[in-house]
Design a protein around this motif. Structure first.
Motif, PDB file in Angstrom:
ATOM      1  N   UNK A 194      -6.781   9.798   8.179  1.00  0.00           N
ATOM      2  CA  UNK A 194      -7.942   9.584   7.316  1.00  0.00           C
ATOM      3  C   UNK A 194      -7.589   9.763   5.847  1.00  0.00           C
ATOM      4  N   UNK A 195      -6.526  10.521   5.564  1.00  0.00           N
ATOM      5  CA  UNK A 195      -6.096  10.766   4.190  1.00  0.00           C
ATOM      6  C   UNK A 195      -4.892   9.892   3.869  1.00  0.00           C
ATOM      7  N   UNK A 196      -5.015   8.971   2.914  1.00  0.00           N
ATOM      8  CA  UNK A 196      -3.877   8.102   2.580  1.00  0.00           C
ATOM      9  C   UNK A 196      -2.680   8.920   2.119  1.00  0.00           C
ATOM     10  N   UNK A 197      -1.496   8.528   2.581  1.00  0.00           N
ATOM     11  CA  UNK A 197      -0.268   9.200   2.161  1.00  0.00           C
ATOM     12  C   UNK A 197       0.300   8.451   0.959  1.00  0.00           C
ATOM     13  N   UNK A 198       0.230   9.093  -0.183  1.00  0.00           N
ATOM     14  CA  UNK A 198       0.704   8.450  -1.401  1.00  0.00           C
ATOM     15  C   UNK A 198       2.149   8.825  -1.681  1.00  0.00           C
ATOM     16  N   UNK A 199       2.850   7.864  -2.233  1.00  0.00           N
ATOM     17  CA  UNK A 199       4.230   8.131  -2.633  1.00  0.00           C
ATOM     18  C   UNK A 199       4.239   9.143  -3.762  1.00  0.00           C
ATOM     19  N   UNK A 200       5.203  10.056  -3.724  1.00  0.00           N
ATOM     20  CA  UNK A 200       5.361  11.020  -4.814  1.00  0.00           C
ATOM     21  C   UNK A 200       5.782  10.263  -6.075  1.00  0.00           C
ATOM     22  N   UNK A 201       5.256  10.651  -7.240  1.00  0.00           N
ATOM     23  CA  UNK A 201       5.604   9.932  -8.479  1.00  0.00           C
ATOM     24  C   UNK A 201       6.966  10.344  -9.030  1.00  0.00           C
ATOM     25  N   UNK A 207      -7.881  -0.399  -8.365  1.00  0.00           N
ATOM     26  CA  UNK A 207      -8.226   0.931  -7.864  1.00  0.00           C
ATOM     27  C   UNK A 207      -6.981   1.797  -7.719  1.00  0.00           C
ATOM     28  N   UNK A 208      -5.856   1.172  -7.390  1.00  0.00           N
ATOM     29  CA  UNK A 208      -4.615   1.938  -7.260  1.00  0.00           C
ATOM     30  C   UNK A 208      -4.227   2.551  -8.603  1.00  0.00           C
ATOM     31  N   UNK A 209      -4.314   1.757  -9.680  1.00  0.00           N
ATOM     32  CA  UNK A 209      -3.964   2.277 -10.992  1.00  0.00           C
ATOM     33  C   UNK A 209      -4.928   3.379 -11.415  1.00  0.00           C
ATOM     34  N   UNK A 210      -6.217   3.186 -11.168  1.00  0.00           N
ATOM     35  CA  UNK A 210      -7.194   4.209 -11.532  1.00  0.00           C
ATOM     36  C   UNK A 210      -6.916   5.516 -10.800  1.00  0.00           C
ATOM     37  N   UNK A 211      -6.467   5.417  -9.545  1.00  0.00           N
ATOM     38  CA  UNK A 211      -6.137   6.630  -8.792  1.00  0.00           C
ATOM     39  C   UNK A 211      -4.946   7.343  -9.408  1.00  0.00           C
ATOM     40  N   UNK A 212      -3.940   6.569  -9.846  1.00  0.00           N
ATOM     41  CA  UNK A 212      -2.779   7.175 -10.497  1.00  0.00           C
ATOM     42  C   UNK A 212      -3.195   7.871 -11.798  1.00  0.00           C
ATOM     43  N   UNK A 213      -4.080   7.219 -12.554  1.00  0.00           N
ATOM     44  CA  UNK A 213      -4.527   7.786 -13.830  1.00  0.00           C
ATOM     45  C   UNK A 213      -5.310   9.065 -13.597  1.00  0.00           C
ATOM     46  N   UNK A 214      -6.156   9.068 -12.563  1.00  0.00           N
ATOM     47  CA  UNK A 214      -6.921  10.276 -12.249  1.00  0.00           C
ATOM     48  C   UNK A 214      -5.987  11.429 -11.897  1.00  0.00           C
ATOM     49  N   UNK A 215      -4.918  11.124 -11.152  1.00  0.00           N
ATOM     50  CA  UNK A 215      -3.940  12.161 -10.815  1.00  0.00           C
ATOM     51  C   UNK A 215      -3.270  12.693 -12.074  1.00  0.00           C
ATOM     52  N   UNK A 250      -2.824   4.290 -23.259  1.00  0.00           N
ATOM     53  CA  UNK A 250      -4.155   4.007 -22.722  1.00  0.00           C
ATOM     54  C   UNK A 250      -4.066   3.143 -21.473  1.00  0.00           C
ATOM     55  N   UNK A 251      -5.161   3.118 -20.747  1.00  0.00           N
ATOM     56  CA  UNK A 251      -5.206   2.446 -19.453  1.00  0.00           C
ATOM     57  C   UNK A 251      -4.876   0.967 -19.559  1.00  0.00           C
ATOM     58  N   UNK A 252      -5.374   0.317 -20.600  1.00  0.00           N
ATOM     59  CA  UNK A 252      -5.154  -1.125 -20.758  1.00  0.00           C
ATOM     60  C   UNK A 252      -3.675  -1.441 -20.946  1.00  0.00           C
ATOM     61  N   UNK A 253      -2.993  -0.661 -21.802  1.00  0.00           N
ATOM     62  CA  UNK A 253      -1.573  -0.903 -22.043  1.00  0.00           C
ATOM     63  C   UNK A 253      -0.745  -0.643 -20.782  1.00  0.00           C
ATOM     64  N   UNK A 254      -1.082   0.407 -20.068  1.00  0.00           N
ATOM     65  CA  UNK A 254      -0.369   0.710 -18.828  1.00  0.00           C
ATOM     66  C   UNK A 254      -0.548  -0.427 -17.832  1.00  0.00           C
ATOM     67  N   UNK A 255      -1.785  -0.883 -17.683  1.00  0.00           N
ATOM     68  CA  UNK A 255      -2.083  -1.951 -16.725  1.00  0.00           C
ATOM     69  C   UNK A 255      -1.380  -3.250 -17.063  1.00  0.00           C
TER      70      UNK A 255
END
Length: 304
Positions: free
Chosen positions: A90-97, A284-292, A269-274
């Motif tokens: 139920x919990x996605x396994x994310x790759x370590x950064x 949504x994947x990028x937003x999750x990384x930014x939240x982390x 900023x988010x736009x430049x990263x994206x």
């Protein structure tokens, strides 16, 4: 899409164009049927990728992608069931950064005086600096990476958006972690081995030979040019992380996630990263990384 087509053939359905009902029934099948690899049904994240692959295949064939509201309702119910039973799936396994400190530790495990070491160093550094998926890295040819006065200009086919993007990768301040110098080192090593064209990242055997022939039952297999597969490129990341003694789940996606995390912590900023990483708008994947990345640096509790 291959698995979906096989399921459609076995159930008398049409895979292309597929109806919304067919996709919904396929998702329901996936939530109940053990996979051959793990012996249990696919995780929700894997089913999400299956849905995306079906829609992508339709667009590539010039067909209207099927509506997936019903399929996603089934998937939501599946997630709820897994959560209620406290199933780890139920919990996605994310790759370590792979942020700079960990990237340096991984690079320190390589013998960069060898052809394989030079290849692996560039794969790690370019994957990080270009925020690339391993599936994008392995499509690069030597001709796609041009050295300029300012750094590397990498013409990369972005897998999700299906567009070619010119990614600017500047010189690094430290030679050991500079992707431009790593590219130069690999080109020199490959030229010495007789390779000046073709894939940038190639198979190398333990004797240092490029693209050794591979056969199965007497028949040649694999890319004859020796181009690495995405799985083999991901193995480079995992091996380096293991050799460095890093804890966590280290995959090919660790490089892309590490870039987003480090860039955000550095104030981008988010736009430049994206834009740099070729993420789709609103990813949504990028937003999750930014939240982390913001969890500690931009914590609303701080100072209260």
């Amino acid at each position: 899409m291959t698995a979906f087509a096989a399921w459609c053939a076995s159930t008398g359905r049409r895979p292309l164009p597929a109806t919304a009902e067919t996709v919904t029934e396929y998702v329901a099948y996936l939530t109940l049927t053990p996979s051959g690899r793990t012996g249990r049904p696919l995780a929700p994240s894997s089913i999400e990728r299956a849905i995306a692959a079906i829609r992508t295949a339709h667009r590539a064939a010039g067909e209207t992608a099927p509506e997936t509201m019903g399929a996603r309702k089934v998937l939501t119910g599946y997630r709820r069931r897994l959560a209620e039973t406290k199933d780890p799936a139920a919990t996605p396994r994310r790759a370590a950064p792979a942020v700079p400190d960990t990237l340096r530790a991984m690079l320190d495990t390589l013998d960069r005086g060898t052809l394989a070491g030079a290849r692996d160093a560039l794969l790690l550094l370019l994957g990080y600096a270009a925020a690339a998926r391993v599936s994008e890295l392995v499509t690069l040819d030597l001709a796609n990476v041009a050295e300029t006065e300012d750094g590397l200009l990498v013409t990369m086919r972005r897998w999700k958006t299906h567009h070619d993007q010119e990614v600017a990768v500047p010189y690094g301040k430290v030679p050991a972690t500079c992707p431009v110098r790593a590219s130069r080192a690999l080109r020199t090593a490959m030229a010495s081995a007789g390779r000046t064209a073709g894939p940038l990242f190639v198979r190398i055997d333990r004797h240092g030979r490029i693209a050794p022939p591979m056969v199965r039952k007497g028949q040649p297999i694999g890319d004859p040019t020796g181009r690495l597969t995405p799985a083999a490129a991901a193995d480079v990341v995992t091996r380096a992380a293991d050799a460095a003694g890093l804890v966590g789940q280290w995959t090919g996606h660790s490089l892309r996630r590490g870039f987003a995390t480090a860039a955000r912590r550095n104030g981008a900023n988010l736009e430049r990263i994206g834009r740099h990483g070729g993420w789709a708008d609103g990813s949504r994947a990028l937003l999750a990384y930014i939240e982390d990345a913001d969890r500690w640096e931009d914590n609303p509790v701080a100072g209260l």
